[in-house]
Design a protein around this motif. Structure first.
Motif, PDB file in Angstrom:
ATOM      1  N   GLY A 128       0.801  -1.210   0.000  1.00  0.00           N
ATOM      2  CA  GLY A 128       0.000   0.000   0.000  1.00  0.00           C
ATOM      3  C   GLY A 128       0.837   1.264   0.000  1.00  0.00           C
ATOM      4  O   GLY A 128       2.068   1.210  -0.105  1.00  0.00           O
ATOM      5  N   SER A 129       0.148   2.395   0.133  1.00  0.00           N
ATOM      6  CA  SER A 129       0.800   3.705   0.065  1.00  0.00           C
ATOM      7  C   SER A 129       0.343   4.589   1.211  1.00  0.00           C
ATOM      8  O   SER A 129      -0.777   4.442   1.725  1.00  0.00           O
ATOM      9  N   ARG A 173       1.086   8.971   2.441  1.00  0.00           N
ATOM     10  CA  ARG A 173       1.797  10.217   2.213  1.00  0.00           C
ATOM     11  C   ARG A 173       1.933  10.945   3.537  1.00  0.00           C
ATOM     12  O   ARG A 173       0.926  11.291   4.165  1.00  0.00           O
ATOM     13  N   ARG A 194      10.635   3.802  -4.560  1.00  0.00           N
ATOM     14  CA  ARG A 194       9.356   3.612  -3.876  1.00  0.00           C
ATOM     15  C   ARG A 194       8.897   4.890  -3.166  1.00  0.00           C
ATOM     16  O   ARG A 194       7.699   5.148  -3.097  1.00  0.00           O
ATOM     17  N   PHE A 195       9.836   5.657  -2.621  1.00  0.00           N
ATOM     18  CA  PHE A 195       9.503   6.868  -1.875  1.00  0.00           C
ATOM     19  C   PHE A 195       9.880   8.098  -2.700  1.00  0.00           C
ATOM     20  O   PHE A 195      10.872   8.088  -3.434  1.00  0.00           O
ATOM     21  N   THR A 196       9.122   9.165  -2.524  1.00  0.00           N
ATOM     22  CA  THR A 196       9.415  10.431  -3.182  1.00  0.00           C
ATOM     23  C   THR A 196       9.265  11.570  -2.190  1.00  0.00           C
ATOM     24  O   THR A 196       8.206  11.713  -1.558  1.00  0.00           O
ATOM     25  N   GLN A 220       6.002  10.783  -0.106  1.00  0.00           N
ATOM     26  CA  GLN A 220       5.073   9.831  -0.692  1.00  0.00           C
ATOM     27  C   GLN A 220       5.726   8.461  -0.636  1.00  0.00           C
ATOM     28  O   GLN A 220       6.819   8.264  -1.164  1.00  0.00           O
ATOM     29  N   ASN A 224       5.247   4.524  -1.528  1.00  0.00           N
ATOM     30  CA  ASN A 224       4.513   3.525  -2.304  1.00  0.00           C
ATOM     31  C   ASN A 224       5.146   2.151  -2.116  1.00  0.00           C
ATOM     32  O   ASN A 224       6.293   2.029  -1.696  1.00  0.00           O
ATOM     33  N   ARG A 225       4.387   1.133  -2.443  1.00  0.00           N
ATOM     34  CA  ARG A 225       4.857  -0.269  -2.350  1.00  0.00           C
ATOM     35  C   ARG A 225       5.508  -0.516  -0.985  1.00  0.00           C
ATOM     36  O   ARG A 225       6.624  -1.050  -0.897  1.00  0.00           O
ATOM     37  N   LEU A 226       4.801  -0.132   0.041  1.00  0.00           N
ATOM     38  CA  LEU A 226       5.339  -0.254   1.391  1.00  0.00           C
ATOM     39  C   LEU A 226       5.572  -1.712   1.774  1.00  0.00           C
ATOM     40  O   LEU A 226       4.841  -2.620   1.340  1.00  0.00           O
TER      41      LEU A 226
END
Length: 125
Positions: free
Chosen positions: A16-17, A19, A67-69, A82, A84-86
């Protein structure tokens, strides 16, 4: 003096994601490099990501690249992570920080002038 407040943490399933947001009060982020860090139970706090002032150059620890931004909105005096793909291994308390050096070199050494209070991120498998 800069006060930083994180938000956006929580419980999410693997893949999941989330923020995370870090809002500043007291003064603007002008001239500051900004960073995100995390600390898992029994572990030392570690660098996750940073963004410089001006050129907005970003840096990431290897485990989160792709994966992270990290991003910043100077007009809102807020910056973000952000995620993602935790993965379950991303579970930690996440902290935001601000560093007066525009290049943020101290952030790599988990050093900064101002820190937030932390927000829990839990990733279930």
């Amino acid at each position: 003096q800069v006060r930083l407040v994180e938000s956006g943490g929580g419980l999410v399933q693997a893949g999941g994601s989330l923020r995370l947001s870090c809002a500043a009060s007291g003064r603007t982020f002008s001239g500051y490099a900004l960073g995100w860090f995390r600390q898992a139970p029994g572990e030392e706090r570690e660098f996750v990501a940073a963004i410089t002032w001006g050129a907005d150059i970003t840096y990431y620890t290897d485990s989160v690249k792709g994966r992270f931004t990290i991003s910043r909105d100077n007009a809102k005096n807020t910056f973000y992570l952000q995620m993602n793909r935790l993965k379950p291994e991303d579970t930690a308390v996440y902290y935001c920080a601000a560093e007066r050096d525009p290049e943020g070199e101290r952030l790599w050494d988990v050093m900064a002038d101002y820190w937030g209070q932390g927000t829990q991120v839990t990733v279930s498998s």
